[in-house]
Design a protein around this motif. Structure first.
Motif, PDB file in Angstrom:
ATOM      1  N   TYR A 167       0.890  -1.159   0.000  1.00  0.00           N
ATOM      2  CA  TYR A 167       0.000   0.000   0.000  1.00  0.00           C
ATOM      3  C   TYR A 167       0.925   1.205   0.000  1.00  0.00           C
ATOM      4  N   VAL A 195       4.012   1.142   2.358  1.00  0.00           N
ATOM      5  CA  VAL A 195       3.834   0.046   3.317  1.00  0.00           C
ATOM      6  C   VAL A 195       3.787  -1.288   2.568  1.00  0.00           C
ATOM      7  N   ALA A 219       2.634  -4.725   3.196  1.00  0.00           N
ATOM      8  CA  ALA A 219       1.833  -5.463   4.198  1.00  0.00           C
ATOM      9  C   ALA A 219       2.185  -6.946   4.181  1.00  0.00           C
ATOM     10  N   PRO A 248       1.427 -10.609  15.550  1.00  0.00           N
ATOM     11  CA  PRO A 248       0.971  -9.365  16.184  1.00  0.00           C
ATOM     12  C   PRO A 248       0.196  -8.480  15.222  1.00  0.00           C
ATOM     13  N   SER A 249      -0.447  -7.479  15.766  1.00  0.00           N
ATOM     14  CA  SER A 249      -1.228  -6.537  14.972  1.00  0.00           C
ATOM     15  C   SER A 249      -0.362  -5.925  13.875  1.00  0.00           C
ATOM     16  N   GLY A 250      -0.901  -5.896  12.664  1.00  0.00           N
ATOM     17  CA  GLY A 250      -0.206  -5.241  11.560  1.00  0.00           C
ATOM     18  C   GLY A 250       0.766  -6.124  10.809  1.00  0.00           C
ATOM     19  N   CYS A 251       0.828  -7.433  11.122  1.00  0.00           N
ATOM     20  CA  CYS A 251       1.826  -8.293  10.467  1.00  0.00           C
ATOM     21  C   CYS A 251       1.344  -8.796   9.107  1.00  0.00           C
ATOM     22  N   GLY A 252       0.104  -8.501   8.731  1.00  0.00           N
ATOM     23  CA  GLY A 252      -0.350  -8.843   7.381  1.00  0.00           C
ATOM     24  C   GLY A 252      -1.331 -10.001   7.302  1.00  0.00           C
ATOM     25  N   LYS A 253      -1.861 -10.450   8.419  1.00  0.00           N
ATOM     26  CA  LYS A 253      -2.754 -11.622   8.435  1.00  0.00           C
ATOM     27  C   LYS A 253      -4.023 -11.365   7.621  1.00  0.00           C
ATOM     28  N   THR A 254      -4.694 -10.251   7.943  1.00  0.00           N
ATOM     29  CA  THR A 254      -5.948  -9.928   7.247  1.00  0.00           C
ATOM     30  C   THR A 254      -5.694  -9.691   5.762  1.00  0.00           C
ATOM     31  N   THR A 255      -4.602  -9.015   5.470  1.00  0.00           N
ATOM     32  CA  THR A 255      -4.281  -8.725   4.068  1.00  0.00           C
ATOM     33  C   THR A 255      -4.127 -10.030   3.276  1.00  0.00           C
ATOM     34  N   GLU A 295     -10.146 -13.588  12.983  1.00  0.00           N
ATOM     35  CA  GLU A 295     -10.394 -13.286  14.398  1.00  0.00           C
ATOM     36  C   GLU A 295     -11.880 -13.413  14.737  1.00  0.00           C
ATOM     37  N   HIS A 297      -4.460 -13.373  16.827  1.00  0.00           N
ATOM     38  CA  HIS A 297      -3.188 -12.963  17.422  1.00  0.00           C
ATOM     39  C   HIS A 297      -3.074 -13.548  18.833  1.00  0.00           C
TER      40      HIS A 297
HETATM   41  N1  LIG Z   1      -6.076  -0.389   2.933  1.00  0.00           N
HETATM   42  C1  LIG Z   1      -4.880  -0.169   3.463  1.00  0.00           C
HETATM   43  N2  LIG Z   1      -4.161   0.937   3.153  1.00  0.00           N
HETATM   44  C2  LIG Z   1      -2.942   1.145   3.658  1.00  0.00           C
HETATM   45  N3  LIG Z   1      -2.309   0.307   4.513  1.00  0.00           N
HETATM   46  C3  LIG Z   1      -2.955  -0.792   4.869  1.00  0.00           C
HETATM   47  C4  LIG Z   1      -4.268  -1.109   4.384  1.00  0.00           C
HETATM   48  N4  LIG Z   1      -4.667  -2.299   4.916  1.00  0.00           N
HETATM   49  C5  LIG Z   1      -3.648  -2.705   5.701  1.00  0.00           C
HETATM   50  N5  LIG Z   1      -2.626  -1.808   5.683  1.00  0.00           N
HETATM   51  C6  LIG Z   1      -1.349  -1.940   6.408  1.00  0.00           C
HETATM   52  O1  LIG Z   1      -0.806  -3.212   6.127  1.00  0.00           O
HETATM   53  C7  LIG Z   1      -0.226  -3.800   7.272  1.00  0.00           C
HETATM   54  C8  LIG Z   1      -0.875  -5.157   7.545  1.00  0.00           C
HETATM   55  O2  LIG Z   1      -2.236  -4.972   7.899  1.00  0.00           O
HETATM   56  P1  LIG Z   1      -3.211  -6.164   8.261  1.00  0.00           P
HETATM   57  O3  LIG Z   1      -4.557  -5.582   8.461  1.00  0.00           O
HETATM   58  O4  LIG Z   1      -3.067  -7.223   7.236  1.00  0.00           O
HETATM   59  O5  LIG Z   1      -2.601  -6.659   9.638  1.00  0.00           O
HETATM   60  P2  LIG Z   1      -3.152  -7.773  10.655  1.00  0.00           P
HETATM   61  O6  LIG Z   1      -2.051  -8.747  10.852  1.00  0.00           O
HETATM   62  O7  LIG Z   1      -4.453  -8.294  10.173  1.00  0.00           O
HETATM   63  O8  LIG Z   1      -3.333  -6.924  12.007  1.00  0.00           O
HETATM   64  P3  LIG Z   1      -4.492  -7.040  13.162  1.00  0.00           P
HETATM   65  O9  LIG Z   1      -4.072  -8.168  14.069  1.00  0.00           O
HETATM   66  O10 LIG Z   1      -4.395  -5.715  13.845  1.00  0.00           O
HETATM   67  O11 LIG Z   1      -5.802  -7.257  12.492  1.00  0.00           O
HETATM   68  C9  LIG Z   1      -0.405  -2.794   8.385  1.00  0.00           C
HETATM   69  O12 LIG Z   1       0.782  -2.047   8.495  1.00  0.00           O
HETATM   70  C10 LIG Z   1      -1.545  -1.934   7.907  1.00  0.00           C
HETATM   71  O13 LIG Z   1      -1.462  -0.646   8.437  1.00  0.00           O
END
Ligand SMILES: Nc1ncnc2c1ncn2[C@@H]1O[C@H](COP(=O)(O)OP(=O)(O)OP(=O)(O)O)[C@@H](O)[C@H]1O
Ligand SMILES: [Mg+2]
Length: 365
Positions: A19, A22, A24, A43-50, A165, A198
């Motif tokens: 992104y 970033v 992800a 942990p939060s932000g490691c890219g799981k949801t992406t 989650e 997480h």
């Molecule tokens: N639409 C977007 N635009 C910009 N950055 C994004 C977007 N979606 C995710 N990110 C960034 O990508 C990285 C991974 O995000 P992601 O949501 O995949 O993390 P996660 O592991 O699911 O975290 P969590 O446990 O908090 O849900 C983060 O740094 C987030 O800020």
């Protein structure tokens, strides 16, 4: 379309998502075996949801490929991917009946009406909520709503079930019940499942395979036992809870055990993870649960065991177990967790800490 030989059920190959600046998900390779329950833990932000959203078709990868049953699906539209999805906040349609909520994916796929009725009823039975079809979501508890979300996801008989989650909005007791239910249901249906969390306990308790992630990369993947007992690096050992880390220098090499020197000049026997040479700087990781306490004046030396001597500086009772912090002469503090039954020790007591070299794992630092 690209077709693979001997395919994994789901395969990410060099998958990447950026992104802007970033990144992800960073050129990740990952295979999900058929019928397995795999958790993405990190942990939060490691890219799981992406990662999950790319598989679902809700995000477009900026690099790499995704395969389901050997077929590249990068360009397959969402509704043709045949995936069941459940998210943290249930996302039920509040003004539709439970029946219509569960039937949604079937209507979308133009399944005949008579079949829809049977399939919805069966799905509601599977999640142990038969007969609630006429109610609205607001007339169900949080746990029940999450079961409806589960029914809605499985009713279409998906190739892969994706859960992001799904339990985080529930309170602790309900979470544990739902965790078990999802685990049992998944085994019963045999549906390939990717579960994002997480919460390390959640991941360890229900997975066939755990994928530990950090900063958009896989740190380690393996069975819960493998990632817990044989953590590949500091991050994994730390993330999976209650680890002690001691810095050390390799002194002598034996076959499968090394002798290392600690900062306070004492020595310790350890099991190496990887190759080490004499003089290498490294880090020992010891799980708090793998150490046993004893009174110093009752200490009888045993060969091939490691002993540390120290003083209890903190103690907290946790129900089945007691958590101790033991300060060593070099001021290093060890966290030790022992069962209550064998735990008469109090703050200020001089104790020894005994640990098998097998549980002292030497990692590259
Ligand atoms: N639409 C977007 N635009 C910009 N950055 C994004 C977007 N979606 C995710 N990110 C960034 O990508 C990285 C991974 O995000 P992601 O949501 O995949 O993390 P996660 O592991 O699911 O975290 P969590 O446990 O908090 O849900 C983060 O740094 C987030 O800020
Ligand atoms: Mg997320």
């Amino acid at each position: 379309m690209t077709q693979e030989k001997n395919p994994a059920f789901v395969r990410f190959q060099g998958i990447e998502k950026r992104y802007g600046k970033v990144v992800a998900v960073k050129k990740m390779d990952l295979e999900i075996p058929e019928g397995a329950l795999v958790t993405l833990l990190g942990p939060s932000g490691c890219g799981k949801t992406t990662l999950l959203r790319m598989l679902a078709g809700l995000e477009t990868p900026t690099g790499g490929d995704i395969f389901i049953k050997g077929k590249r699906i990068n360009d397959t539209p969402i509704h043709k991917r045949n995936l069941g999805m459940i998210f943290q906040n249930y996302a039920l349609f509040p003004h539709k009946s439970i029946f219509d909520n569960v039937a949604f994916g079937l209507k979308y796929r133009a399944v005949p009406k008579s079949e829809i009725k049977d399939k919805v009823e069966k799905a509601l039975e599977t999640v142990r909520l038969p007969g609630v079809g006429n109610r609205n979501p607001s007339q169900l508890s949080g746990g029940q709503q999450q079961r409806i979300a589960l029914a809605r996801a499985i009713v279409i008989e998906p190739d892969v079930l994706l859960m992001d989650e799904p339990l985080s909005a529930l309170d602790e007791n309900l979470r544990e019940d739902m965790r078990r239910e999802i685990d049992n249901l998944q085994a019963e249906l045999g549906v390939t499942t990717i579960f994002v969390t997480h919460d390390q306990r959640e991941a360890l308790s229900m997975s066939d395979k755990v994928v530990v992630m950090k900063d958009g990369l896989v740190q380690q993947e393996g069975t819960p036992e493998e990632v817990y007992n044989n953590s590949a690096n500091h991050f994994v050992a730390d993330f999976l809870g209650h680890s002690n880390f001691l810095s050390a220098v390799v002194e002598e090499k034996h076959n499968d055990v090394l002798k290392v020197r600690l900062d306070d000049k004492s020595s310790c026997l350890v099991s190496p993870v990887g190759n080490f040479e004499k003089g290498d700087k490294a880090e020992i990781v010891i799980r708090a649960q793998k150490m046993k306490l004893g009174y110093q004046d009752e200490h009888s030396p045993e060969e091939d065991m490691n002993f540390f001597h120290g003083t209890i500086v903190d103690r907290s009772y946790m129900g089945g177990e007691v958590s101790y912090f033991v300060e060593l002469p070099g001021k290093q503090v060890l966290h030790v967790i022992n069962f209550v039954k064998r735990s008469p020790y109090r703050r200020g007591d001089d104790v020894y800490v005994k640990v098998d070299p097998f549980h002292c794992r030497l990692l590259q630092s």
